[in-house]
Design a protein around this motif. Structure first.
Motif, PDB file in Angstrom:
ATOM      1  N   ASP A 141       0.834  -1.202   0.000  1.00  0.00           N
ATOM      2  CA  ASP A 141       0.000   0.000   0.000  1.00  0.00           C
ATOM      3  C   ASP A 141       0.868   1.252   0.000  1.00  0.00           C
ATOM      4  OD1 ASP A 141      -1.902   1.949   0.280  1.00  0.00           O
ATOM      5  OD2 ASP A 141      -2.747   1.169   2.151  1.00  0.00           O
ATOM      6  N   ASP A 143      -0.416   4.184  -0.101  1.00  0.00           N
ATOM      7  CA  ASP A 143      -1.179   5.198   0.625  1.00  0.00           C
ATOM      8  C   ASP A 143      -1.026   6.558  -0.055  1.00  0.00           C
ATOM      9  OD1 ASP A 143      -2.884   6.171   2.547  1.00  0.00           O
ATOM     10  OD2 ASP A 143      -1.332   6.429   4.071  1.00  0.00           O
ATOM     11  N   THR A 178       3.381   0.909   4.540  1.00  0.00           N
ATOM     12  CA  THR A 178       3.293   2.061   3.652  1.00  0.00           C
ATOM     13  C   THR A 178       4.536   2.932   3.796  1.00  0.00           C
ATOM     14  OG1 THR A 178       2.311   3.681   5.149  1.00  0.00           O
ATOM     15  CG2 THR A 178       0.819   2.083   4.130  1.00  0.00           C
TER      16      THR A 178
END
Length: 217
Positions: A141, A143, A178
């Motif tokens: 991820d 983000d 992240t």
């Protein structure tokens, strides 16, 4: 009789965006944004290990900025569009589609449109090489602050398509946090690409997944 990877590990093809080209690692110098087998690129590390263990030839069709539709007829670059023809010629035992939807996510594509493209790619791959095993990787991820949908929404669609089409999934989200919570130093300064350390972690994880699968064949 087994088919695909369990029958023969002679050839493997990798498709993907910059997560598969080696971009972000030391020594990356591709003039056209395609694959460069740097020492720490995860695909290059995996390819070297597969060659040493199974004599596997790895063919990489990856391009910085690529989306799923780039590997379909009408895609933006000859190097990505050529992947299906190369698969028809080489008849690999497995195709790994890495970094699925990473650039669709970064560019705020329509998720339903992206899903249709992924399903079409699976169909095209299995038409080009009947019986081929397919693997998706889900990128960690990022983000991304400008994204309109969380990465979890995209990952859910990847998992759904994989389930519907009998495709294996290697989910890298639990492996690497992240970039905004990166205490292990996995990410480059751009907060989007894994560095030498991050790609080495990915290479080891993917290798472990393949070794486990192969032992069970």
């Amino acid at each position: 009789m087994p088919t695909g990877w369990c029958a023969d590990r002679a050839d493997l093809t990798v498709l993907g965006p910059s997560s598969e080209t080696g971009y972000g690692t030391t020594g990356y110098d591709s003039p056209d944004g395609t694959y460069s087998p740097t020492p720490h690129a995860w695909v290059a590390q995996f390819a070297r290990a597969a060659d040493a263990t199974w004599n596997t030839i790895t063919d990489v069709h990856a391009r910085n900025g690529a989306m799923i539709w780039d590997f379909l007829p009408g895609g933006r670059w000859p190097s990505t569009v050529a992947a299906l023809d190369a698969i028809r010629d080489t008849q690999p035992d497995l195709v790994l589609v890495g970094g699925v939807f990473a650039n669709e996510y970064l560019n705020n594509w329509d998720l339903a449109h992206a899903e249709r493209n992924l399903r079409r790619l699976v169909t095209e791959l299995r038409t080009a090489r009947p019986g081929v095993d397919l693997v998706f990787t889900i990128y960690p991820d990022i983000d991304w602050p400008e994204s309109r949908r969380p990465w979890a929404d995209w990952a859910e669609v990847i998992q759904r398509v994989a389930t519907d089409t009998g495709t294996r999934v290697i989910d890298l989200r639990p492996l690497i946090d992240t970039p905004y919570n990166d205490t292990e130093g996995h990410w480059s300064d751009d907060h989007a690409h894994l560095n030498d350390h991050g790609q080495t972690e990915v290479a080891q994880h993917v290798w472990n997944e393949f070794e486990t699968w192969t032992r069970r064949c």
